[in-house]
Design an enzyme around this catalytic site. Structure first.
Site, short mmCIF file in Angstrom:
data_model
loop_
_atom_site.label_atom_id
_atom_site.label_comp_id
_atom_site.label_asym_id
_atom_site.label_seq_id
_atom_site.Cartn_x
_atom_site.Cartn_y
_atom_site.Cartn_z
N GLY A 7 -8.19 6.68 3.15
CA GLY A 7 -7.49 5.79 2.56
C GLY A 7 -6.80 4.94 3.62
N SER A 33 4.08 1.62 2.74
CA SER A 33 5.27 0.84 2.56
C SER A 33 6.19 2.06 1.43
CB SER A 33 5.36 -0.41 1.87
OG SER A 33 4.34 -0.57 0.73
N THR A 85 0.65 -1.08 -0.08
CA THR A 85 0.19 -0.02 -0.07
C THR A 85 0.89 1.29 0.09
OG1 THR A 85 -1.93 -1.10 1.39
CG2 THR A 85 -1.92 1.18 1.28
N LYS A 117 -8.32 0.76 -1.99
CA LYS A 117 -7.92 0.92 -0.75
C LYS A 117 -8.23 2.44 -0.12
CE LYS A 117 -3.85 -1.61 -1.67
NZ LYS A 117 -2.45 -1.61 -2.05
#
Length: 185
Positions: free
Chosen positions: A54, A133, A10, A42
């Site tokens: 989100g 990430s 993500t 998401k």
């Protein structure tokens, strides 16, 4: 006993520019060392499509947080800042919530907030914020694009996520973008 595979992934990015706001996410979900989904959704619209949200982190945890966040929005009649502060308080103090592993990015026509389980409620100074990430890569790209181009908020989030996807192995190019217009600062 084998360890449960860890979910990674993500990248969520939110940019305010002029009188527009764009939030974008990639679509990749990984489990362990494998990509298990390419086009995950998401991002969500909440409170009569006036709020964007989100998530990054565990999907089940994020869904629990979305539900609680939407209840807080209803309880506080769409007052985003009050809703996120109350969510962060609950998240930090509730025994069950305290163990949820996720981050939320939420925005309406006036404010943007990053909300964490440690009680953080952060409003970015420059209207640009990212989580996940690949968040730091997307954030750096978005800030450079905002500073050195005339691209729209939508164009910035799209290009920044594409750049993050070139660097972060947990971010792909299956980008979902949501936008809000009007009455923005």
């Amino acid at each position: 006993m084998s360890k449960t595979p860890e979910f990674h992934g993500t990248t969520i990015l939110c940019v305010r520019r002029g009188n527009a706001l764009a939030m974008a996410s990639d679509g990749q979900v990984t489990m362990g060392e494998s990509v298990v989904k390419q086009k995950a959704r998401k991002l969500r619209r909440c409170f009569n499509d006036r709020v964007l949200a989100g998530f990054a982190g565990s999907t089940a945890d994020a869904m629990s947080l979305f539900d609680r966040f939407e209840k807080k929005l209803e309880e506080y009649h769409g007052n985003l800042s009050r809703a996120v502060v109350e969510l962060a308080k609950d998240w930090r103090t509730d025994r069950a919530l305290r163990h949820l592993e996720a981050l939320l990015l939420v925005a309406d026509d006036k404010s943007t907030f990053l909300v964490s389980g440690t009680g953080d409620v952060i409003e970015p100074d420059d209207g640009i914020v990212a989580i996940g990430s690949g968040g730091s890569y997307a954030l750096a790209a978005a800030r450079a694009l905002a500073k050195h181009t005339q691209l729209s908020a939508r164009e910035i989030v799209q290009e920044a996520l594409l750049q993050a996807g070139q660097i972060c192995i947990y971010t792909n190019d299956q980008i979902c973008i949501e936008e809000l217009q009007a009455n923005l600062r």
